[in-house]
Motif scaffolding. Structure first.
Motif, PDB file in Angstrom:
ATOM      1  N   LYS A 221       0.856  -1.187   0.000  1.00 46.65           N
ATOM      2  CA  LYS A 221       0.000   0.000   0.000  1.00 46.65           C
ATOM      3  C   LYS A 221       0.892   1.236   0.000  1.00 46.65           C
ATOM      4  O   LYS A 221       2.022   1.192   0.461  1.00 46.65           O
ATOM      5  CB  LYS A 221      -0.890   0.017   1.240  1.00 46.65           C
ATOM      6  CG  LYS A 221      -1.851  -1.149   1.291  1.00 46.65           C
ATOM      7  CD  LYS A 221      -2.763  -1.056   2.463  1.00 46.65           C
ATOM      8  CE  LYS A 221      -3.713  -2.244   2.428  1.00 46.65           C
ATOM      9  NZ  LYS A 221      -4.758  -2.149   3.412  1.00 46.65           N
ATOM     10  N   PRO A 222       0.384   2.353  -0.502  1.00 43.49           N
ATOM     11  CA  PRO A 222       1.167   3.587  -0.481  1.00 43.49           C
ATOM     12  C   PRO A 222       1.409   4.061   0.958  1.00 43.49           C
ATOM     13  O   PRO A 222       0.589   3.815   1.854  1.00 43.49           O
ATOM     14  CB  PRO A 222       0.319   4.598  -1.238  1.00 43.49           C
ATOM     15  CG  PRO A 222      -0.902   3.900  -1.693  1.00 43.49           C
ATOM     16  CD  PRO A 222      -0.904   2.508  -1.156  1.00 43.49           C
ATOM     17  N   ALA A 223       2.515   4.721   1.170  1.00 42.68           N
ATOM     18  CA  ALA A 223       2.879   5.194   2.508  1.00 42.68           C
ATOM     19  C   ALA A 223       1.790   6.074   3.112  1.00 42.68           C
ATOM     20  O   ALA A 223       1.486   5.965   4.301  1.00 42.68           O
ATOM     21  CB  ALA A 223       4.203   5.944   2.448  1.00 42.68           C
TER      22      ALA A 223
ATOM     23  N   GLN B  60      -1.395   5.929   2.780  1.00 43.46           N
ATOM     24  CA  GLN B  60      -2.502   5.103   3.269  1.00 43.46           C
ATOM     25  C   GLN B  60      -2.126   4.432   4.596  1.00 43.46           C
ATOM     26  O   GLN B  60      -2.953   4.350   5.512  1.00 43.46           O
ATOM     27  CB  GLN B  60      -2.863   4.056   2.223  1.00 43.46           C
ATOM     28  CG  GLN B  60      -4.130   3.303   2.520  1.00 43.46           C
ATOM     29  CD  GLN B  60      -4.518   2.363   1.394  1.00 43.46           C
ATOM     30  OE1 GLN B  60      -3.824   2.239   0.394  1.00 43.46           O
ATOM     31  NE2 GLN B  60      -5.628   1.674   1.555  1.00 43.46           N
ATOM     32  N   ILE B  61      -0.909   3.968   4.724  1.00 43.41           N
ATOM     33  CA  ILE B  61      -0.432   3.345   5.964  1.00 43.41           C
ATOM     34  C   ILE B  61      -0.397   4.373   7.086  1.00 43.41           C
ATOM     35  O   ILE B  61      -0.871   4.114   8.207  1.00 43.41           O
ATOM     36  CB  ILE B  61       0.949   2.707   5.754  1.00 43.41           C
ATOM     37  CG1 ILE B  61       0.848   1.553   4.742  1.00 43.41           C
ATOM     38  CG2 ILE B  61       1.525   2.205   7.066  1.00 43.41           C
ATOM     39  CD1 ILE B  61       2.175   1.037   4.243  1.00 43.41           C
ATOM     40  N   LEU B  62       0.136   5.548   6.812  1.00 44.22           N
ATOM     41  CA  LEU B  62       0.223   6.585   7.839  1.00 44.22           C
ATOM     42  C   LEU B  62      -1.151   7.075   8.275  1.00 44.22           C
ATOM     43  O   LEU B  62      -1.373   7.354   9.451  1.00 44.22           O
ATOM     44  CB  LEU B  62       1.089   7.743   7.337  1.00 44.22           C
ATOM     45  CG  LEU B  62       2.563   7.391   7.118  1.00 44.22           C
ATOM     46  CD1 LEU B  62       3.289   8.546   6.472  1.00 44.22           C
ATOM     47  CD2 LEU B  62       3.221   6.972   8.419  1.00 44.22           C
ATOM     48  N   ASP B  63      -2.092   7.165   7.339  1.00 46.05           N
ATOM     49  CA  ASP B  63      -3.462   7.558   7.687  1.00 46.05           C
ATOM     50  C   ASP B  63      -4.081   6.553   8.660  1.00 46.05           C
ATOM     51  O   ASP B  63      -4.733   6.922   9.631  1.00 46.05           O
ATOM     52  CB  ASP B  63      -4.345   7.662   6.441  1.00 46.05           C
ATOM     53  CG  ASP B  63      -4.037   8.883   5.603  1.00 46.05           C
ATOM     54  OD1 ASP B  63      -3.363   9.808   6.119  1.00 46.05           O
ATOM     55  OD2 ASP B  63      -4.469   8.910   4.440  1.00 46.05           O
ATOM     56  N   LYS B  64      -3.849   5.267   8.401  1.00 52.47           N
ATOM     57  CA  LYS B  64      -4.393   4.237   9.278  1.00 52.47           C
ATOM     58  C   LYS B  64      -3.747   4.310  10.662  1.00 52.47           C
ATOM     59  O   LYS B  64      -4.428   4.181  11.678  1.00 52.47           O
ATOM     60  CB  LYS B  64      -4.183   2.856   8.668  1.00 52.47           C
ATOM     61  CG  LYS B  64      -4.853   1.752   9.442  1.00 52.47           C
ATOM     62  CD  LYS B  64      -4.855   0.450   8.686  1.00 52.47           C
ATOM     63  CE  LYS B  64      -5.644  -0.589   9.447  1.00 52.47           C
ATOM     64  NZ  LYS B  64      -5.780  -1.840   8.707  1.00 52.47           N
ATOM     65  N   LEU B  65      -2.454   4.538  10.709  1.00 58.65           N
ATOM     66  CA  LEU B  65      -1.764   4.666  11.998  1.00 58.65           C
ATOM     67  C   LEU B  65      -2.293   5.855  12.790  1.00 58.65           C
ATOM     68  O   LEU B  65      -2.416   5.794  14.015  1.00 58.65           O
ATOM     69  CB  LEU B  65      -0.258   4.794  11.786  1.00 58.65           C
ATOM     70  CG  LEU B  65       0.467   3.538  11.333  1.00 58.65           C
ATOM     71  CD1 LEU B  65       1.925   3.855  11.010  1.00 58.65           C
ATOM     72  CD2 LEU B  65       0.364   2.451  12.376  1.00 58.65           C
ATOM     73  N   ALA B  66      -2.626   6.927  12.108  1.00 55.74           N
ATOM     74  CA  ALA B  66      -3.119   8.137  12.779  1.00 55.74           C
ATOM     75  C   ALA B  66      -4.485   7.887  13.427  1.00 55.74           C
ATOM     76  O   ALA B  66      -4.836   8.564  14.386  1.00 55.74           O
ATOM     77  CB  ALA B  66      -3.202   9.285  11.790  1.00 55.74           C
ATOM     78  N   ARG B  67      -5.240   6.915  12.920  1.00 59.59           N
ATOM     79  CA  ARG B  67      -6.565   6.632  13.482  1.00 59.59           C
ATOM     80  C   ARG B  67      -6.507   5.718  14.706  1.00 59.59           C
ATOM     81  O   ARG B  67      -7.504   5.545  15.394  1.00 59.59           O
ATOM     82  CB  ARG B  67      -7.447   5.984  12.403  1.00 59.59           C
ATOM     83  CG  ARG B  67      -7.828   6.919  11.279  1.00 59.59           C
ATOM     84  CD  ARG B  67      -8.935   6.346  10.408  1.00 59.59           C
ATOM     85  NE  ARG B  67      -8.649   5.020   9.873  1.00 59.59           N
ATOM     86  CZ  ARG B  67      -8.105   4.784   8.680  1.00 59.59           C
ATOM     87  NH1 ARG B  67      -7.774   5.780   7.897  1.00 59.59           N
ATOM     88  NH2 ARG B  67      -7.900   3.546   8.274  1.00 59.59           N
ATOM     89  N   LEU B  68      -5.345   5.125  14.987  1.00 63.92           N
ATOM     90  CA  LEU B  68      -5.231   4.235  16.145  1.00 63.92           C
ATOM     91  C   LEU B  68      -5.344   5.022  17.439  1.00 63.92           C
ATOM     92  O   LEU B  68      -4.939   6.189  17.492  1.00 63.92           O
ATOM     93  CB  LEU B  68      -3.889   3.498  16.112  1.00 63.92           C
ATOM     94  CG  LEU B  68      -3.702   2.475  15.014  1.00 63.92           C
ATOM     95  CD1 LEU B  68      -2.283   1.930  15.034  1.00 63.92           C
ATOM     96  CD2 LEU B  68      -4.693   1.337  15.162  1.00 63.92           C
ATOM     97  N   PRO B  69      -5.864   4.399  18.491  1.00 65.26           N
ATOM     98  CA  PRO B  69      -5.933   5.091  19.773  1.00 65.26           C
ATOM     99  C   PRO B  69      -4.521   5.407  20.300  1.00 65.26           C
ATOM    100  O   PRO B  69      -3.577   4.692  19.978  1.00 65.26           O
ATOM    101  CB  PRO B  69      -6.650   4.118  20.699  1.00 65.26           C
ATOM    102  CG  PRO B  69      -6.806   2.851  19.958  1.00 65.26           C
ATOM    103  CD  PRO B  69      -6.427   3.078  18.530  1.00 65.26           C
ATOM    104  N   ALA B  70      -4.418   6.455  21.103  1.00 72.50           N
ATOM    105  CA  ALA B  70      -3.118   6.850  21.647  1.00 72.50           C
ATOM    106  C   ALA B  70      -2.581   5.746  22.546  1.00 72.50           C
ATOM    107  O   ALA B  70      -3.317   5.071  23.260  1.00 72.50           O
ATOM    108  CB  ALA B  70      -3.266   8.144  22.425  1.00 72.50           C
TER     109      ALA B  70
END
Length: 36
Positions: free
Chosen positions: A19-21, A23-33
């Motif tokens: 996957k493009p970077a 898209q990966i970073l967007d998913k990581l940003a949605r994870l809980p702190a």
């Protein structure tokens, strides 16, 4: 451990991103702190 590394590093294969970077970073940003 050393035997495992020697055997698996004898014929290494490059990691291929599926996957493009962005898209990966967007998913990581949605994870809980992290609680750490």
């Amino acid at each position: 451990i050393n035997r495992y590394l020697k055997e698996h590093n004898a014929d290494p294969k490059p990691f291929v991103w599926t996957k493009p970077a962005a898209q990966i970073l967007d998913k990581l940003a949605r994870l809980p702190a992290s609680s750490v």
